[in-house]
Write an enzyme that holds these catalytic residues in place. Structure first.
Site, PDB file in Angstrom:
ATOM      1  CG  HIS A   1      -3.375  -4.401  -7.818  1.00 30.49           C
ATOM      2  ND1 HIS A   1      -3.784  -3.494  -8.532  1.00 30.49           N
ATOM      3  CD2 HIS A   1      -2.026  -4.202  -7.483  1.00 30.49           C
ATOM      4  CE1 HIS A   1      -2.908  -2.421  -8.750  1.00 30.49           C
ATOM      5  NE2 HIS A   1      -1.854  -2.839  -8.125  1.00 30.49           N
TER       6      HIS A   1
ATOM      7  CG  HIS B   1       1.413  -1.215  -4.817  1.00 32.80           C
ATOM      8  ND1 HIS B   1       2.596  -1.296  -5.662  1.00 32.80           N
ATOM      9  CD2 HIS B   1       0.239  -1.255  -5.241  1.00 32.80           C
ATOM     10  CE1 HIS B   1       1.917  -1.653  -6.853  1.00 32.80           C
ATOM     11  NE2 HIS B   1       0.416  -1.324  -6.602  1.00 32.80           N
TER      12      HIS B   1
ATOM     13  CD  GLU C   1      -1.935   1.595  -7.798  1.00 31.02           C
ATOM     14  OE1 GLU C   1      -1.710   0.590  -7.832  1.00 31.02           O
ATOM     15  OE2 GLU C   1      -1.886   2.258  -8.800  1.00 31.02           O
TER      16      GLU C   1
END
Lengths: 136, 136
Positions: free
Chosen positions: A7, A78, A129
């Site tokens: 994502h 992010h 991440e």
């Protein structure tokens, strides 16, 4: 090895406005979900190949409040990459001279899977991440 | 309708360093390509579902010089969504109250296809590129 981009997270100051905007341009937008343990309300925007997660602050200690204070219009918070082996990724990241946020050990992320965050100053200015792929 | 996320563009102040870092974590990284008409050198990082485009300034008038002046470590510059009909997308974006950069008409982007950029202040603080899908 790196898996898919799971994502792209975008922090927004006006969740209803962002939902209306993405709907208007033909995006598939989910209902909002509160994640009180992560201090955010999220909305998923599903693309054919990945998704955007809109992040909106939830609660007094929301981790994205300071980001929105610095970026009042919102912004990309992010990117999340899936990885086969989160422990190996952690070692590779450290060997590349990149700091890992927190105590360096994986913790459980918003999707219930182990994650690590790399320090943006060491990673092209990008908060990255890494999420253990769920194997399905 | 919105198609796939075509790419996530990340501006970097040190292209060789960024390539080394992404290689170290197991990414598939292309050779650098100079795009003098766009004022950038690009490197593609291929994921199973989308790609990152690293952008590095090329020439005196590079459009990403000012971004790197504001973001010395680099950062996410824009996201590109593929669309079926760039003209329809332009109308929907304007109807949603979002400004289009430049004169409002599609121009030819770095991949040789018509593109539009939405004003980040009107789009959740995100510079969004819409690219006409190539139909293949």
């Amino acid at each position: 090895m790196l898996g898919p981009v799971n994502h792209i997270a975008i922090a927004v100051p006006d969740l209803a406005g962002a939902v209306a905007l993405y709907s208007k341009i033909g995006a598939q937008v989910s209902a909002p979900q509160d994640l009180p343990e992560h201090g955010v309300t999220v909305v998923f925007i599903q693309f054919p190949n990945t998704k955007i997660e809109l992040l909106y602050p939830l609660g007094e200690d929301s981790p994205i409040k300071s980001f929105l204070a610095k970026n009042p219009s919102g912004g990309i918070h992010h990117i999340c990459f899936e990885v086969d082996d989160i422990e190996e990724t952690g070692r590779n990241v450290l060997e590349a001279g990149v700091r890992i946020l927190g105590n360096g050990a994986p913790k459980i992320g918003a999707h219930g899977l182990p994650v690590l965050f790399a320090h943006p100053a060491d990673f092209c200015g990008t908060l990255v991440e890494f999420e253990q792929a769920d194997g399905t």
